[in-house]
Design an enzyme around this catalytic site. Structure first.
Site, PDB file in Angstrom:
ATOM      1  N   CYS A 144       0.792  -1.241   0.000  1.00 17.91           N
ATOM      2  CA  CYS A 144       0.000   0.000   0.000  1.00 17.91           C
ATOM      3  C   CYS A 144       0.820   1.286   0.000  1.00 17.91           C
ATOM      4  O   CYS A 144       0.295   2.348  -0.303  1.00 17.91           O
ATOM      5  CB  CYS A 144      -0.943   0.006   1.192  1.00 17.91           C
ATOM      6  N   HIS A 188      -0.697   7.170   3.532  1.00 18.70           N
ATOM      7  CA  HIS A 188       0.729   6.908   3.721  1.00 18.70           C
ATOM      8  C   HIS A 188       1.538   8.031   3.057  1.00 18.70           C
ATOM      9  O   HIS A 188       1.334   8.340   1.877  1.00 18.70           O
ATOM     10  CB  HIS A 188       1.126   5.583   3.082  1.00 18.70           C
TER      11      HIS A 188
END
Ligand code: NAP
Length: 367
Positions: free
Chosen positions: A163, A258
């Site tokens: 991810c 992120h």
């Protein structure tokens, strides 16, 4: 056009819930089949989720609440649904032993049900493409070879990468495509809690704190880009030789999104900051040309503010599918540094899986 019936394996988990929310009103796909562990199987989706809906967005409850959750290990149940026209392919968002996931995904594919996976179990299987549709859509060419080698007729497996790498690999790919060799990179990631699933990292470990370790994450961040940038040779995807990446991965007290700070060293030809901004602003790829429903209009959004991108402000850019970059400046050690950000459970997980499925559908592999 009637919609393609799809299933979600691991439908009760963090990523599975994200699939359910994101597939609400999808123009091509309709959720018809849900599966999870034997703990959830046999109950209506609504009942299996009491006290366990983790997202801040909802889904089209009426259509999905009443579906009975199946045991994801029961491939025959999925085959029966497929025979009745209630399942064309599955998204896999399972979290269990890696070998078990690998075998299970193979069983679905062998039974004629294509698998679009988020799990890491098959990422290193040589004939399984690891797709970021803006970067390596051509790796779908290995699917017929995968099917031939395994004796699978309709089924196949594709995976999406870890991810966190979207936040820098889409920008790096845009530069590579523009003719600039990226030789070495130092990547420091600050990864959201949702990336660890639920319940994830204990709150006492993370409130007012940073955990400078995420098991296996640095290896994934360093190696997966090489497969994505690799080429099909014979019946396998051969890794690219570079860039050489050094990754430091940290868990930070952020819910979603992120962030990566990146320093890059180029080969002989070095772009200026202004040239990089131009390349990133103009970058478009096959998902945009095909106008896939989940494709962001502009895959890379360049922020000019000195203090952006930030997860709280930028993770939802273009429905969570665009990568936001900023602070593009020279680097006294390497050549250029920047900050990249992408939404981990959307672009980095379920949204990325949906975009993979849309690419496969547009190329005639599904439906
Ligand atoms: P999660 O919240 O822990 O959910 C796991 C799912 O797997 C649940 O539906 C669970 O069902 C099911 N499951 C657990 N054990 C099982 C078993 N023995 N048999 C069948 N099903 C079982 O995990 P997650 O964060 O959603 O992650 C799912 C996958 O996506 C993982 O492989 C992860 O590495 C990957 N991924 C996650 C992210 C992210 O941002 N979170 C990003 C990219 C990739 P029950 O609810 O019934 O237990």
């Amino acid at each position: 056009m009637s919609k393609i019936p799809v299933g979600v394996l691991g439908a009760t988990g963090m990523v599975g819930q994200s699939y359910i929310a994101l597939l609400t009103n999808h123009p091509w796909f309709e959720v018809k089949y849900l599966a999870a562990s034997p703990r959830s199987a046999g109950r209506k989706y609504r009942e299996s989720l009491v006290g366990r809906w983790h997202l801040r967005r909802g889904y089209d409850a009426a259509l999905i609440d009443e579906i009975t959750v199946e045991d994801a290990n029961d491939v025959e149940a999925a085959v029966a649904a497929e025979k009745k026209g209630g399942l064309a392919f599955v998204f896999s968002a399972l979290e269990m032993d890696k070998d078990a996931i690998q075998k299970l995904e193979e069983s679905y594919a062998a039974a004629g049900i294509p698998v679009v996976s988020n799990a890491s179990a098959n990422r290193w299987t040589l004939d399984v493409p690891m797709l970021i549709p803006e970067v390596n859509p051509g790796h779908t060419d290995i699917i017929p070879l995968q099917q031939k080698a395994r004796g699978w007729k309709k089924g196949f497996i594709v995976v999406k990468p870890n991810c966190s790498i979207q936040s820098y690999m889409i920008p790096v790919w845009a530069l590579l495509q523009a003719g600039y060799e990226v030789k070495r990179m130092i990547v420091n990631t600050m990864q959201a809690v949702s990336g660890a699933g639920y319940p994830g990292v204990p709150s006492l470990d993370l409130i007012d704190n940073i955990v400078p370790f995420i098991g296996g994450e640095e290896e994934k961040s360093e190696k997966e880009p090489l497969k994505i940038l690799g080429a099909i040779e014979g019946t396998a995807i051969k890794n690219a030789a570079g860039p050489l990446i050094s990754a430091h991965c940290n868990r930070v007290p952020v819910s979603d999104g992120h962030t990566a700070t990146v320093s890059m060293e180029f080969g002989n030809k070095k772009p200026s900051v202004e040239q990089i901004k131009e390349i990133w602003k103009k970058f478009r790829a096959l998902p945009q040309e095909l106008a896939l429903p989940f494709a962001p209009e502009q895959p890379i959004i360049v922020r000019e503010e000195a203090n952006r991108p930030q997860p709280g402000k930028d993770r939802d850019a273009d429905k969570g599918m665009a990568v936001s970059v900023g602070r593009i400046r020279s680097c006294p050690v390497f050549d250029i540094r920047f900050v990249g950000l992408s939404h981990n459970t959307i672009r980095g997980a379920a949204g990325g899986g949906i975009l993979n499925a849309e690419l496969l559908k547009a190329k005639g592999f599904l439906g």
